[in-house]
Write a protein that holds these residues in place. Structure first.
Motif, PDB file in Angstrom:
ATOM      1  N   ALA A  23       0.834  -1.200   0.000  1.00  0.00           N
ATOM      2  CA  ALA A  23       0.000   0.000   0.000  1.00  0.00           C
ATOM      3  C   ALA A  23       0.872   1.255   0.000  1.00  0.00           C
ATOM      4  O   ALA A  23       0.596   2.234  -0.706  1.00  0.00           O
ATOM      5  CB  ALA A  23      -0.928  -0.011   1.210  1.00  0.00           C
ATOM      6  N   ALA A  72       2.002   1.744  -3.417  1.00  0.00           N
ATOM      7  CA  ALA A  72       0.948   2.301  -4.254  1.00  0.00           C
ATOM      8  C   ALA A  72       0.870   3.821  -4.092  1.00  0.00           C
ATOM      9  O   ALA A  72       0.769   4.571  -5.078  1.00  0.00           O
ATOM     10  CB  ALA A  72      -0.388   1.651  -3.911  1.00  0.00           C
ATOM     11  N   PHE A  73       0.926   4.282  -2.832  1.00  0.00           N
ATOM     12  CA  PHE A  73       0.942   5.733  -2.595  1.00  0.00           C
ATOM     13  C   PHE A  73       2.186   6.369  -3.224  1.00  0.00           C
ATOM     14  O   PHE A  73       2.124   7.478  -3.773  1.00  0.00           O
ATOM     15  CB  PHE A  73       0.931   6.019  -1.094  1.00  0.00           C
ATOM     16  CG  PHE A  73      -0.394   5.819  -0.425  1.00  0.00           C
ATOM     17  CD1 PHE A  73      -1.497   6.575  -0.793  1.00  0.00           C
ATOM     18  CD2 PHE A  73      -0.549   4.881   0.587  1.00  0.00           C
ATOM     19  CE1 PHE A  73      -2.734   6.401  -0.176  1.00  0.00           C
ATOM     20  CE2 PHE A  73      -1.771   4.702   1.219  1.00  0.00           C
ATOM     21  CZ  PHE A  73      -2.868   5.461   0.832  1.00  0.00           C
ATOM     22  N   VAL A  97      -6.064   3.800  -6.899  1.00  0.00           N
ATOM     23  CA  VAL A  97      -5.206   3.243  -5.857  1.00  0.00           C
ATOM     24  C   VAL A  97      -6.094   2.611  -4.787  1.00  0.00           C
ATOM     25  O   VAL A  97      -7.009   3.260  -4.267  1.00  0.00           O
ATOM     26  CB  VAL A  97      -4.321   4.328  -5.219  1.00  0.00           C
ATOM     27  CG1 VAL A  97      -3.624   3.791  -3.968  1.00  0.00           C
ATOM     28  CG2 VAL A  97      -3.300   4.840  -6.227  1.00  0.00           C
ATOM     29  N   ALA A 156      -5.432   0.851  -1.245  1.00  0.00           N
ATOM     30  CA  ALA A 156      -4.421   0.600  -0.223  1.00  0.00           C
ATOM     31  C   ALA A 156      -5.050  -0.231   0.889  1.00  0.00           C
ATOM     32  O   ALA A 156      -6.000   0.222   1.544  1.00  0.00           O
ATOM     33  CB  ALA A 156      -3.885   1.918   0.332  1.00  0.00           C
ATOM     34  N   LEU A 197      -8.630   3.634   0.845  1.00  0.00           N
ATOM     35  CA  LEU A 197      -7.802   3.079   1.915  1.00  0.00           C
ATOM     36  C   LEU A 197      -8.683   2.194   2.787  1.00  0.00           C
ATOM     37  O   LEU A 197      -9.699   2.656   3.327  1.00  0.00           O
ATOM     38  CB  LEU A 197      -7.176   4.198   2.748  1.00  0.00           C
ATOM     39  CG  LEU A 197      -6.431   3.787   4.025  1.00  0.00           C
ATOM     40  CD1 LEU A 197      -5.321   2.790   3.739  1.00  0.00           C
ATOM     41  CD2 LEU A 197      -5.878   5.024   4.734  1.00  0.00           C
TER      42      LEU A 197
END
Length: 306
Positions: A128, A131-132, A145, A147, A246
């Motif tokens: 995650a 990914a950010f 995205v 996460a 998220l």
């Protein structure tokens, strides 16, 4: 909210969530793509399944593509899933020098060389964070995205405040890296075993997590931990232009106060992203894809379609 943590005793229920999560994140991120040179891919390998819009799936610390394969197989009818396995984790050979910056650079090269058009990126834990990192570094190249129980900056999990800075964590990060460099595989396995209760609910899944960690290179794990503690993406994530989901796991949290604290900490870390949503699963532990596979697959499928 559901308070069922599946803990064996009341005393276990009282274990501090933040201590457990710190252990979790610290001791734990078809066919081979044929057009990507082995030299360029030295920091990771790729397994590709399915057809459709491209999606990168990145595992967490000391995990590999196996944690994502069932999810990928469920999505393969509509998407082309690129399952990443990072060097040094779960039996993959390690590389020298920086790990996560190299993975980021080579993933961006992979996207270009494979001509992937704004692939979505799904990452768990360390994945995650990656990914950010990808989406804030190259926002024009990255799509949605997702996460899964990972943040732009890890250190506040230890300190319980987002006021924490890299400067504050530098000494501890260096010490942990040195500790892991001196560790044997057996010691790494033993340390991982201490945190299995918050990794996954079932004994079978806990063993899966332990087996992957036991096959990891301690030095690679230590390098990754050092980089996670000394890389703060919070000043960069406002660059992300794509949608962000998220997903947190609160199944190991002992009480409502811990859940509220985690929600606040997670929300603060994504507050500067224009199109970001936070959601928690209150039954799953850290490996949500193992504990609640159908729920997570449904949330991912929905997010990819929106």
């Amino acid at each position: 909210m559901n308070n069922n943590t599946n803990k064996p005793t009341k005393s276990k229920q009282q274990h501090n969530f933040w201590t457990h999560l710190a252990i979790s994140l610290t001791i734990v991120g078809g066919m081979l793509a044929t057009n990507f040179s082995s030299k360029a891919a030295e920091s990771f390998s790729v397994e590709v399944i399915g057809n459709g819009k491209p999606v990168l799936m990145i595992p967490g610390l000391m995990s590999d593509a196996r944690v994502w394969r069932p999810t990928a197989e469920a999505l393969a009818g509509q998407y082309q899933l690129h399952l990443i396995s990072i060097a040094g984790f779960a039996g993959k050979p390690a590389i020298q020098g920086e790990l996560l910056p190299t993975v980021k650079q080579q993933l961006l090269q992979y996207i270009d060389q494979q001509q992937l058009q704004q692939p979505a990126v799904i990452g768990h834990s360390l994945g995650a964070f990656m990914a950010f990192n990808l989406a804030s570094t190259a926002p024009d190249k990255i799509g949605t995205v997702i996460a899964v129980d990972g943040l732009p900056y890890l250190a506040p999990v230890f300190t319980r405040t987002n006021d924490t800075t890299v400067a504050m964590m530098q000494g501890q990060a260096g010490y942990l890296r040195m500790q892991y460099q001196q560790m044997t595989s057996e010691q790494l396995k033993a340390m991982t075993a201490q945190g299995l209760l918050i990794q996954a609910t079932s004994a079978t899944h806990q063993q899966q997590v332990l087996d992957m960690a036991a096959a990891s290179v301690p030095k690679a794990a230590g390098q990754a931990i050092y980089e996670l503690l000394t890389t703060d993406l919070r000043p960069k994530v406002h660059n992300i232009t794509s949608k962000v989901l998220l997903i947190g796991a609160s199944g190991a949290m002992a009480n409502e106060a811990d859940r509220r604290a985690a929600t606040t900490l997670y929300q603060q870390q994504i507050a500067s992203i224009a199109n970001a949503t936070l959601e928690f699963n209150h039954q799953a532990r850290h490996f949500i894809m193992l504990d609640q596979p159908d729920w997570l697959t449904a949330r991912i499928a929905s997010a990819l379609k929106d």
